[in-house]
Scaffold this motif. Structure first.
Motif, PDB file in Angstrom:
ATOM      1  N   LEU A  72      -5.998  -2.381   1.371  1.00 39.56           N
ATOM      2  CA  LEU A  72      -6.356  -1.000   1.073  1.00 39.56           C
ATOM      3  C   LEU A  72      -5.717  -0.067   2.094  1.00 39.56           C
ATOM      4  CD1 LEU A  72     -10.183  -1.490   0.430  1.00 39.56           C
ATOM      5  CD2 LEU A  72      -8.436  -1.089  -1.319  1.00 39.56           C
ATOM      6  N   SER A  73      -5.434   1.157   1.662  1.00 36.94           N
ATOM      7  CA  SER A  73      -4.899   2.171   2.571  1.00 36.94           C
ATOM      8  C   SER A  73      -6.029   2.929   3.257  1.00 36.94           C
ATOM      9  CB  SER A  73      -4.044   3.184   1.812  1.00 36.94           C
ATOM     10  OG  SER A  73      -2.797   2.655   1.474  1.00 36.94           O
TER      11      SER A  73
ATOM     12  N   TYR B  43      -3.616  -7.723   6.294  1.00 34.17           N
ATOM     13  CA  TYR B  43      -4.725  -6.815   5.987  1.00 34.17           C
ATOM     14  C   TYR B  43      -6.094  -7.491   6.000  1.00 34.17           C
ATOM     15  CZ  TYR B  43      -1.512  -3.075   4.585  1.00 34.17           C
ATOM     16  OH  TYR B  43      -0.558  -2.075   4.572  1.00 34.17           O
TER      17      TYR B  43
ATOM     18  N   THR C  94       0.805  -1.226   0.000  1.00 37.35           N
ATOM     19  CA  THR C  94       0.000   0.000   0.000  1.00 37.35           C
ATOM     20  C   THR C  94       0.839   1.279   0.000  1.00 37.35           C
ATOM     21  OG1 THR C  94      -0.222   0.130   2.413  1.00 37.35           O
ATOM     22  CG2 THR C  94      -1.861  -1.192   1.224  1.00 37.35           C
TER      23      THR C  94
ATOM     24  N   GLU D 244      -8.158  -7.455   2.799  1.00 33.79           N
ATOM     25  CA  GLU D 244      -8.543  -6.168   2.216  1.00 33.79           C
ATOM     26  C   GLU D 244      -7.310  -5.277   2.159  1.00 33.79           C
ATOM     27  OE1 GLU D 244     -12.243  -4.113   2.900  1.00 33.79           O
ATOM     28  OE2 GLU D 244     -12.852  -5.723   4.249  1.00 33.79           O
TER      29      GLU D 244
END
Length: 283
Positions: free
Chosen positions: A105-106, A100, A60, A103
């Motif tokens: 994602l940031s 994560y 990310t 997922e």
């Protein structure tokens, strides 16, 4: 040495260690370990009873997919290096899906402007990625202290702001930059340089040392133009940015003020390999 690839066993082991009043230190890394990383681990052992090193190339924080793919990875060598000097160390090497929860994602963070200058200006979304992974690691490892090198000084200040904003009870410890004999700041990216280009890249630190001398008598604008000219004349290195900024706010300065601390920050391309460095300035 204990190696954890999943969160839950690590969380349980740390809970047990903390119940026995052990101080837990964390050294987050993306692997490709070198002497600079080892110096962080040594500092961690001086201040902690138990040290966890995370080895995780965080997707990310890369805005350049090619840079992510080319990032050096050698987990087996990293583990051998750690075990040789630190037989009691714990290593956390999750997959991205594990860390994560599938997922990748940031989160979006407001670091009060720290994220929008220098590295943030040239690497869109980078510090959201850094904040996301560090927050996750802090939540999983629950360290009392976390150790980061001053080579990534902007990142260090952002992580300090992260703990302030999230209320995570982690003491952030900044550790001095470790350099090669030539003065080049130690970095995993250095491994991608040829021996000849590695010597040429020492020009970066030579320039920063001269900046520190000039800072005694010259303005920040004069010094910036001087640095830009030096790199314009250099046959191999390409300057991406150079800034003199307030060490606390990271805001670029025009004039020095008494009682404030300043640093010079630089990013340079050696062929396609991007190198960063910084130096505290005498005021």
């Amino acid at each position: 040495m204990q190696i954890f690839r999943e969160k839950d066993p690590l969380i349980k082991a740390i809970q047990k260690a903390k119940s026995e009043k052990n101080i837990v230190g964390l050294v987050p890394t993306m692997g490709a370990l070198h002497e600079g990383h080892l110096s962080l681990v040594r500092n961690a052992f001086k201040e902690s009873d138990l040290v966890v090193v995370s080895i995780f190339v965080n997707p990310t924080q890369f805005n350049n997919k090619e840079d992510l793919e080319k990032y050096p990875r050698n987990l087996e060598k990293d583990i051998e290096l750690l075990e040789a000097e630190f037989p009691n160390i714990w290593v956390f090497t999750p997959t991205a899906e594990e860390l994560y929860d599938n997922e990748i994602l940031s989160e979006n963070f407001d670091f009060e402007g720290l994220e929008s200058v220098m590295e943030g200006k040239f690497r869109n979304g980078h510090f959201d990625g850094v904040g996301t992974v560090v927050k996750r690691l802090f939540q999983i490892v629950t360290p009392d202290k976390a150790f980061f090198g001053e080579k990534d000084f902007q990142q260090l200040q952002i992580i300090r702001k992260l703990t302030e904003k999230t209320g995570l009870p982690v003491e952030i410890v900044g550790c001095p930059i470790l350099r090669e004999d030539s003065g080049l700041a130690r970095s995993s990216r250095n491994e991608r340089l040829s021996s000849q280009n590695r010597k040429k890249a020492a020009f970066i630190y030579e320039t920063l040392k001269n900046v520190n001398i000039l800072f005694g008598t010259e303005s920040a604008n004069y010094i910036t133009k001087w640095v830009e000219n030096k790199f314009r004349e250099h046959p191999f290195l390409e300057l991406e940015y150079f800034e003199i900024a307030d060490s606390r706010t990271l805001k670029k300065i025009n004039e020095k003020e008494k009682g404030k601390n300043y640093r010079a920050f630089i990013a340079v391309y050696a062929d396609e390999i991007r190198l960063i460095d910084n130096i505290a300035l005498d005021n």
